[in-house]
Design a protein around this motif. Structure first.
Motif, PDB file in Angstrom:
ATOM      1  N   VAL A   1       0.795  -1.161  -0.006  1.00 11.21           N
ATOM      2  CA  VAL A   1      -0.154   0.031   0.100  1.00 11.21           C
ATOM      3  C   VAL A   1       0.892   1.140  -0.017  1.00 11.21           C
ATOM      4  CG1 VAL A   1      -1.675   1.282   1.143  1.00 11.21           C
ATOM      5  CG2 VAL A   1      -1.716  -1.198   1.225  1.00 11.21           C
ATOM      6  N   CYS A   2       0.593   2.130  -1.013  1.00 12.68           N
ATOM      7  CA  CYS A   2       1.435   3.456  -0.898  1.00 12.68           C
ATOM      8  C   CYS A   2       1.098   4.053   0.215  1.00 12.68           C
ATOM      9  CB  CYS A   2       1.301   4.140  -2.314  1.00 12.68           C
ATOM     10  SG  CYS A   2       1.996   6.036  -2.471  1.00 12.68           S
TER      11      CYS A   2
ATOM     12  N   ASN B   1      -8.403  -5.549   8.189  1.00 14.48           N
ATOM     13  CA  ASN B   1      -9.617  -6.357   8.494  1.00 14.48           C
ATOM     14  C   ASN B   1     -10.043  -7.461   7.882  1.00 14.48           C
ATOM     15  OD1 ASN B   1     -10.133  -4.682  10.865  1.00 14.48           O
ATOM     16  ND2 ASN B   1     -11.311  -3.174   9.623  1.00 14.48           N
ATOM     17  N   TYR B   2      -9.948  -7.610   6.438  1.00 14.77           N
ATOM     18  CA  TYR B   2     -10.239  -8.519   5.643  1.00 14.77           C
ATOM     19  C   TYR B   2      -9.299  -9.575   5.574  1.00 14.77           C
ATOM     20  CZ  TYR B   2     -11.401 -10.923   1.190  1.00 14.77           C
ATOM     21  OH  TYR B   2     -11.552 -11.774   0.191  1.00 14.77           O
ATOM     22  N   ILE B   3      -8.013  -9.479   5.925  1.00 15.07           N
ATOM     23  CA  ILE B   3      -7.016 -10.471   6.134  1.00 15.07           C
ATOM     24  C   ILE B   3      -7.393 -11.079   7.345  1.00 15.07           C
ATOM     25  CG2 ILE B   3      -4.574 -10.949   6.536  1.00 15.07           C
ATOM     26  CD1 ILE B   3      -4.122  -8.845   4.693  1.00 15.07           C
ATOM     27  N   GLN B   4      -7.494 -10.472   8.515  1.00 17.19           N
ATOM     28  CA  GLN B   4      -7.922 -11.108   9.843  1.00 17.19           C
ATOM     29  C   GLN B   4      -8.931 -11.967   9.656  1.00 17.19           C
ATOM     30  OE1 GLN B   4      -8.189  -8.085  12.931  1.00 17.19           O
ATOM     31  NE2 GLN B   4      -8.015  -9.676  14.542  1.00 17.19           N
ATOM     32  N   GLU B   5     -10.129 -11.194   9.355  1.00 19.07           N
ATOM     33  CA  GLU B   5     -11.573 -11.925   9.314  1.00 19.07           C
ATOM     34  C   GLU B   5     -11.560 -12.952   8.487  1.00 19.07           C
ATOM     35  OE1 GLU B   5     -14.149  -8.839   8.033  1.00 19.07           O
ATOM     36  OE2 GLU B   5     -13.921  -7.783   9.870  1.00 19.07           O
ATOM     37  N   ASN B   6     -10.809 -13.263   7.415  1.00 20.54           N
ATOM     38  CA  ASN B   6     -10.640 -14.444   6.602  1.00 20.54           C
ATOM     39  C   ASN B   6      -9.535 -15.138   7.077  1.00 20.54           C
ATOM     40  OD1 ASN B   6     -13.029 -13.965   4.519  1.00 20.54           O
ATOM     41  ND2 ASN B   6     -11.905 -11.918   4.887  1.00 20.54           N
ATOM     42  N   ASN B   7      -8.744 -15.217   7.881  1.00 20.62           N
ATOM     43  CA  ASN B   7      -7.723 -16.117   8.331  1.00 20.62           C
ATOM     44  C   ASN B   7      -6.416 -16.204   7.140  1.00 20.62           C
ATOM     45  OD1 ASN B   7      -8.539 -16.476  10.969  1.00 20.62           O
ATOM     46  ND2 ASN B   7     -10.097 -17.836  10.215  1.00 20.62           N
ATOM     47  N   LEU B   8      -6.335 -14.970   6.532  1.00 24.22           N
ATOM     48  CA  LEU B   8      -5.493 -15.025   5.507  1.00 24.22           C
ATOM     49  C   LEU B   8      -4.088 -14.677   5.599  1.00 24.22           C
ATOM     50  CD1 LEU B   8      -7.886 -13.435   2.819  1.00 24.22           C
ATOM     51  CD2 LEU B   8      -7.411 -15.944   2.834  1.00 24.22           C
ATOM     52  N   ASP B   9      -3.533 -14.527   6.850  1.00 25.35           N
ATOM     53  CA  ASP B   9      -2.192 -14.350   7.430  1.00 25.35           C
ATOM     54  C   ASP B   9      -1.136 -15.109   6.701  1.00 25.35           C
ATOM     55  OD1 ASP B   9      -3.794 -12.647   8.912  1.00 25.35           O
ATOM     56  OD2 ASP B   9      -2.546 -13.124  10.842  1.00 25.35           O
ATOM     57  N   ALA B  10      -1.506 -16.273   6.586  1.00 24.67           N
ATOM     58  CA  ALA B  10      -0.433 -17.442   5.891  1.00 24.67           C
ATOM     59  C   ALA B  10      -0.513 -17.164   4.448  1.00 24.67           C
ATOM     60  CB  ALA B  10      -0.989 -18.795   6.110  1.00 24.67           C
ATOM     61  N   GLN B  11      -1.615 -16.434   3.737  1.00 21.23           N
ATOM     62  CA  GLN B  11      -1.534 -16.195   2.281  1.00 21.23           C
ATOM     63  C   GLN B  11      -1.234 -14.939   1.538  1.00 21.23           C
ATOM     64  OE1 GLN B  11      -5.214 -17.820   0.251  1.00 21.23           O
ATOM     65  NE2 GLN B  11      -5.778 -18.770   2.153  1.00 21.23           N
ATOM     66  N   ILE B  12      -1.412 -13.764   2.754  1.00 17.79           N
ATOM     67  CA  ILE B  12      -0.955 -12.541   2.284  1.00 17.79           C
ATOM     68  C   ILE B  12       0.065 -11.943   3.077  1.00 17.79           C
ATOM     69  CG2 ILE B  12      -2.176 -10.277   2.007  1.00 17.79           C
ATOM     70  CD1 ILE B  12      -4.680 -11.665   1.337  1.00 17.79           C
ATOM     71  N   GLU B  13       0.891 -11.085   2.627  1.00 15.65           N
ATOM     72  CA  GLU B  13       1.685 -10.262   3.187  1.00 15.65           C
ATOM     73  C   GLU B  13       1.667  -8.847   2.997  1.00 15.65           C
ATOM     74  OE1 GLU B  13       6.510  -9.348   3.858  1.00 15.65           O
ATOM     75  OE2 GLU B  13       5.890 -10.493   2.094  1.00 15.65           O
ATOM     76  N   LEU B  14       1.192  -8.066   4.002  1.00 17.91           N
ATOM     77  CA  LEU B  14       0.770  -6.688   3.850  1.00 17.91           C
ATOM     78  C   LEU B  14       1.903  -5.828   3.978  1.00 17.91           C
ATOM     79  CD1 LEU B  14      -1.597  -4.779   2.903  1.00 17.91           C
ATOM     80  CD2 LEU B  14      -2.275  -4.964   5.151  1.00 17.91           C
ATOM     81  N   VAL B  15       2.171  -5.001   3.282  1.00 22.21           N
ATOM     82  CA  VAL B  15       3.383  -4.013   3.779  1.00 22.21           C
ATOM     83  C   VAL B  15       2.959  -2.691   3.164  1.00 22.21           C
ATOM     84  CG1 VAL B  15       5.034  -5.930   3.843  1.00 22.21           C
ATOM     85  CG2 VAL B  15       4.611  -4.470   1.687  1.00 22.21           C
ATOM     86  N   GLY B  16       3.806  -1.639   3.817  1.00 20.49           N
ATOM     87  CA  GLY B  16       3.466  -0.029   3.402  1.00 20.49           C
ATOM     88  C   GLY B  16       4.771   0.120   2.447  1.00 20.49           C
ATOM     89  N   GLY B  17       4.504   1.026   1.474  1.00 26.06           N
ATOM     90  CA  GLY B  17       5.587   1.470   0.696  1.00 26.06           C
ATOM     91  C   GLY B  17       5.798   2.731   0.486  1.00 26.06           C
ATOM     92  N   LEU B  18       6.879   3.233   0.028  1.00 31.44           N
ATOM     93  CA  LEU B  18       7.214   4.711  -0.074  1.00 31.44           C
ATOM     94  C   LEU B  18       6.392   5.296  -1.273  1.00 31.44           C
ATOM     95  CD1 LEU B  18      10.925   4.852   0.696  1.00 31.44           C
ATOM     96  CD2 LEU B  18       9.168   5.492   2.182  1.00 31.44           C
TER      97      LEU B  18
END
Length: 82
Positions: free
Chosen positions: A8-9, A28-45
């Protein structure tokens, strides 16, 4: 299974245009759908493409003018919900 990468910019223009809401939705989507193992969410410049923002990169593919509705569409095609 390969992990999907969502960046995410965090630049001020993208944030002001909606990436704060997008980030909250993604967390919220990642947590509610138990997707921690499938998705890495990071911030970017800032990628200096502010006119098309808010910008989000998913598996290195750039998505522009992203809103929550667009994210729901992308995510539903990206991952299999259990």
């Amino acid at each position: 299974m390969a992990k999907h990468n969502i960046k995410v910019c965090m630049g001020s223009s993208c944030f002001a245009r909606g990436n704060l809401d997008n980030l909250n939705f993604l967390e919220n989507y990642i947590q509610e759908n138990n997707l921690d193992a499938q998705i890495e969410l990071v911030g970017g410049l800032c990628t200096e493409d502010c006119g098309c923002g808010p910008n989000i990169y998913i598996n290195d593919k750039k998505y522009t003018e992203v809103n929550i509705e667009k994210l729901e569409e992308i995510l539903s095609s990206l991952v299999c919900k259990k």
